[in-house]
Motif scaffolding. Structure first.
Motif, PDB file in Angstrom:
ATOM      1  N   PHE A 161       0.846  -1.182   0.000  1.00 43.30           N
ATOM      2  CA  PHE A 161       0.000   0.000   0.000  1.00 43.30           C
ATOM      3  C   PHE A 161       0.885   1.236   0.000  1.00 43.30           C
ATOM      4  CE2 PHE A 161      -2.638  -3.308   1.974  1.00 43.30           C
ATOM      5  CZ  PHE A 161      -3.739  -3.248   1.127  1.00 43.30           C
ATOM      6  N   THR A 162       0.613   2.161  -0.908  1.00 44.36           N
ATOM      7  CA  THR A 162       1.501   3.303  -1.088  1.00 44.36           C
ATOM      8  C   THR A 162       1.115   4.501  -0.224  1.00 44.36           C
ATOM      9  OG1 THR A 162       0.244   4.017  -3.044  1.00 44.36           O
ATOM     10  CG2 THR A 162       2.170   2.599  -3.404  1.00 44.36           C
ATOM     11  N   SER A 163       0.419   4.242   0.863  1.00 40.95           N
ATOM     12  CA  SER A 163       0.147   5.252   1.885  1.00 40.95           C
ATOM     13  C   SER A 163      -0.511   4.546   3.057  1.00 40.95           C
ATOM     14  CB  SER A 163      -0.771   6.364   1.376  1.00 40.95           C
ATOM     15  OG  SER A 163      -2.086   5.886   1.171  1.00 40.95           O
ATOM     16  N   LYS A 164      -0.444   5.174   4.228  1.00 40.15           N
ATOM     17  CA  LYS A 164      -1.142   4.620   5.385  1.00 40.15           C
ATOM     18  C   LYS A 164      -2.650   4.628   5.167  1.00 40.15           C
ATOM     19  CE  LYS A 164       1.976   5.230   9.329  1.00 40.15           C
ATOM     20  NZ  LYS A 164       2.128   5.845  10.680  1.00 40.15           N
ATOM     21  N   GLN A 165      -3.165   5.663   4.504  1.00 37.98           N
ATOM     22  CA  GLN A 165      -4.600   5.737   4.270  1.00 37.98           C
ATOM     23  C   GLN A 165      -5.077   4.561   3.429  1.00 37.98           C
ATOM     24  OE1 GLN A 165      -6.976   7.213   5.523  1.00 37.98           O
ATOM     25  NE2 GLN A 165      -8.653   7.539   4.072  1.00 37.98           N
ATOM     26  N   ALA A 166      -4.332   4.216   2.391  1.00 36.76           N
ATOM     27  CA  ALA A 166      -4.708   3.064   1.567  1.00 36.76           C
ATOM     28  C   ALA A 166      -4.725   1.797   2.404  1.00 36.76           C
ATOM     29  CB  ALA A 166      -3.752   2.929   0.395  1.00 36.76           C
ATOM     30  N   VAL A 191       1.595  -8.096   3.554  1.00 38.66           N
ATOM     31  CA  VAL A 191       1.227  -6.686   3.519  1.00 38.66           C
ATOM     32  C   VAL A 191       2.429  -5.827   3.882  1.00 38.66           C
ATOM     33  CG1 VAL A 191      -0.145  -4.892   4.653  1.00 38.66           C
ATOM     34  CG2 VAL A 191      -1.208  -7.073   4.022  1.00 38.66           C
ATOM     35  N   HIS A 192       2.714  -4.845   3.028  1.00 41.66           N
ATOM     36  CA  HIS A 192       3.714  -3.829   3.320  1.00 41.66           C
ATOM     37  C   HIS A 192       3.043  -2.465   3.204  1.00 41.66           C
ATOM     38  CE1 HIS A 192       7.651  -6.143   3.051  1.00 41.66           C
ATOM     39  NE2 HIS A 192       6.719  -7.057   2.804  1.00 41.66           N
ATOM     40  N   VAL A 193       3.383  -1.566   4.101  1.00 38.42           N
ATOM     41  CA  VAL A 193       2.850  -0.204   4.083  1.00 38.42           C
ATOM     42  C   VAL A 193       4.012   0.738   3.788  1.00 38.42           C
ATOM     43  CG1 VAL A 193       1.598   1.584   5.339  1.00 38.42           C
ATOM     44  CG2 VAL A 193       1.095  -0.842   5.781  1.00 38.42           C
ATOM     45  N   LEU A 194       3.891   1.494   2.717  1.00 35.73           N
ATOM     46  CA  LEU A 194       4.957   2.376   2.257  1.00 35.73           C
ATOM     47  C   LEU A 194       4.603   3.837   2.519  1.00 35.73           C
ATOM     48  CD1 LEU A 194       5.545   0.708  -1.237  1.00 35.73           C
ATOM     49  CD2 LEU A 194       6.681   0.174   0.931  1.00 35.73           C
ATOM     50  N   THR A 195       5.624   4.646   2.643  1.00 32.80           N
ATOM     51  CA  THR A 195       5.382   6.084   2.706  1.00 32.80           C
ATOM     52  C   THR A 195       4.846   6.552   1.365  1.00 32.80           C
ATOM     53  OG1 THR A 195       7.724   6.349   2.184  1.00 32.80           O
ATOM     54  CG2 THR A 195       7.082   6.630   4.484  1.00 32.80           C
ATOM     55  N   SER A 196       3.954   7.525   1.408  1.00 33.21           N
ATOM     56  CA  SER A 196       3.339   8.012   0.182  1.00 33.21           C
ATOM     57  C   SER A 196       4.386   8.681  -0.711  1.00 33.21           C
ATOM     58  CB  SER A 196       2.238   9.017   0.499  1.00 33.21           C
ATOM     59  OG  SER A 196       1.764   9.625  -0.695  1.00 33.21           O
TER      60      SER A 196
END
Length: 227
Positions: A161-166, A191-196
C-alpha cells in the motif's frame, strides 16, 4: 481496532472490474495493449470507454497472475487521471524510487507502466471510479472487498500500500505502521505499508520502507539475505 471491510454500493464479486460486453470477462490494462498507443491513452473521470456499474474506471488495473508485488494506492490524483498513467503527478517519487531501491533496472516513466509486468510488479487502486486527493474521497468510494477479489484472482506474493490511508481503508484498521505487517494478510498476500510517494507528502517521506520491500522481493526471488 478493526473497522471492518464492506462492499460499497452493493457491488458483487465482479462489481469493481471492467467488464467485456461480449464475453463478460474481467479486463485489466493488459486487455488494452493491442489498441493502446504509447504513451498510454487519456483516461479521465469523464471517460466512458471503461465503466464499472455505469461509472468510469479512471485507470485500468495492471495485473497478471503470480506477481511479486502489487502496489495499491487510494485513488489516482487528478494529474494522473488526465495523463492516463499511474503516479504521474508533479514531484511524485514512485517511479524514481522503484529504480533507486532496485525494483526496476532503469528509471521508467509513468507511460511505461506496462513494462512492470515483466519485472513481476503490478498496479491498482482502492478507488477505481474517482480521481482526487484523499480529502476529496468519501468513505463509500472505497471498495476493499472488490480489491480483495481482484487480488485473489491473480495471487500476488505481496500487496504494498503506497500510503497509510490506503492500508487503513483496505485492512479495516484505524492504525497501521510503515513497513512489513507480519500479523496482516490481504487476499492471501504479505502486507507492506509504504510512505506516500506523492509530491504533496514530502514531510512524511522516508525511503526505508521501500528499501525493505525491495529486499523482501529479493529474498522471495532467492537473491537476498534471509537472515
Amino acid at each position: 481496532m478493526a473497522i471492518g471491510r464492506q462492499r460499497i454500493g452493493g457491488m458483487g464479486r465482479t462489481g469493481s472490474h471492467e467488464r467485456d460486453r461480449q464475453g463478460g470477462r474481467n479486463l485489466t490494462m493488459l486487455d488494452h495493449v493491442g489498441s493502446m498507443p504509447r504513451p498510454m491513452p487519456q483516461y479521465s473521470t469523464s471517460s466512458s470507454s471503461a465503466c464499472v456499474d455505469d461509472m468510469p474506471v479512471v485507470l485500468p488495473d495492471l495485473l497478471a497472475p503470480g506477481l511479486h508485488v502489487v502496489f495499491c494506492g487510494t485513488a489516482p490524483g487528478h494529474h494522473s487521471a488526465r495523463k492516463g498513467a499511474y503516479y504521474a503527478g508533479p514531484g511524485n517519487r514512485f517511479w524514481p524510487t522503484l529504480h533507486l531501491v532496485g525494483l526496476t533496472p532503469r528509471p521508467l516513466l509513468p507511460e511505461q507502466a506496462l513494462e512492470l509486468l515483466a519485472l513481476g510488479l503490478g498496479l491498482t487502486d482502492l478507488v477505481k471510479h474517482r480521481a482526487g486527493s484523499d480529502h476529496e474521497l468519501a468513505p463509500e468510494d472505497y471498495d476493499a472487498a472488490a480489491l480483495e477479489d481482484r487480488l485473489l484472482a491473480v495471487a500476488p506474493q505481496i500487496v504494498a500500500f503506497t500510503s497509510k490511508q490506503a492500508a487503513r481503508m483496505a485492512l479495516g484498521l484505524r492504525h497501521v505502521a510503515y513497513g512489513c505487517s507480519p500479523d496482516q494478510r490481504f487476499a492471501g498476500a504479505e502486507v507492506h505499508v509504504l510512505t506516500s510517494p506523492s509530491g504533496r507528502a514530502t514531510s512524511w517521506w522516508d525511503v526505508a520502507p521501500w528499501q525493505a520491500l525491495a529486499e523482501r522481493v529479493r529474498v522471495l526471488q532467492g537473491l537476498g539475505d534471509k537472515a
